[in-house]
Scaffold this motif. Sequence first.
Motif, mmCIF file in Angstrom:
data_model
loop_
_atom_site.group_PDB
_atom_site.id
_atom_site.type_symbol
_atom_site.label_atom_id
_atom_site.label_comp_id
_atom_site.label_asym_id
_atom_site.label_seq_id
_atom_site.Cartn_x
_atom_site.Cartn_y
_atom_site.Cartn_z
ATOM 1 N N SER A 69 0.797 -1.228 0.000
ATOM 2 C CA SER A 69 0.000 0.000 0.000
ATOM 3 C C SER A 69 0.830 1.278 0.000
ATOM 4 N N THR A 70 2.122 1.208 0.364
ATOM 5 C CA THR A 70 2.925 2.439 0.365
ATOM 6 C C THR A 70 3.671 2.652 -0.941
ATOM 7 N N GLY A 71 4.180 1.597 -1.528
ATOM 8 C CA GLY A 71 4.937 1.728 -2.764
ATOM 9 C C GLY A 71 6.044 2.746 -2.622
ATOM 10 N N SER A 72 6.909 2.555 -1.625
ATOM 11 C CA SER A 72 7.957 3.549 -1.387
ATOM 12 C C SER A 72 9.341 2.971 -1.643
ATOM 13 N N LEU A 73 10.214 3.839 -2.121
ATOM 14 C CA LEU A 73 11.601 3.500 -2.382
ATOM 15 C C LEU A 73 12.459 4.470 -1.585
ATOM 16 N N VAL A 74 13.310 3.926 -0.694
ATOM 17 C CA VAL A 74 14.186 4.758 0.132
ATOM 18 C C VAL A 74 15.608 4.616 -0.396
#
Length: 183
Positions: A69-74
């Motif tokens: 649900s976040t679909g984040s790339l750090v």
Amino acid sequence: FTTKSIQQSTPISGVSNTVSVTLAPNLDISASATVTISGLADSQTATSTLSVVSTSNILGDSGVWAGGSTGSLVLTVATGGLAKDQTCVVTFVLTNKATENTSPTVNVAAAIQDTGAIVLATMSKPGTALYGVVNGADPLTVVVPEFTTKSIQQSTPISGVSNTLTVTLTANYALAIGSNVTI
């Protein structure tokens, strides 16, 4: 970020899609700071680490991926940092959904050690067609290629005479020269 844009290489469903992000900060960002790109939740990418390619390796060669649900790339800023007004392009590959999708809102933020943060901001998208798909260059816009019009007619039902068949096809995706259509 004075520049914060994102685009994709293909809107085709279920395929590998190269996403390109262009960033330029309005202040120096030191090494070990993190840059987070979020809102890419509409991908099928399941891995926890993504390979990335960034200008002069400023944002390293991999990032921590949180799909779902976040679909984040750090991404972590490498030794030497990212200088004020320096443009950095980073690319990575996501797998498009198998179903149609409208591009989500994608954001970027940075956590800078000892100096604070760059607040969450919406990234700009090109809003241009790609392969004939409206907004097809916008990240995670997905279409399932299909013929939206498909009909066939004959010139005569009489036996023993020449019969001309007329086929009408309209695709929702621009077929490249050399593509094969089988009837």
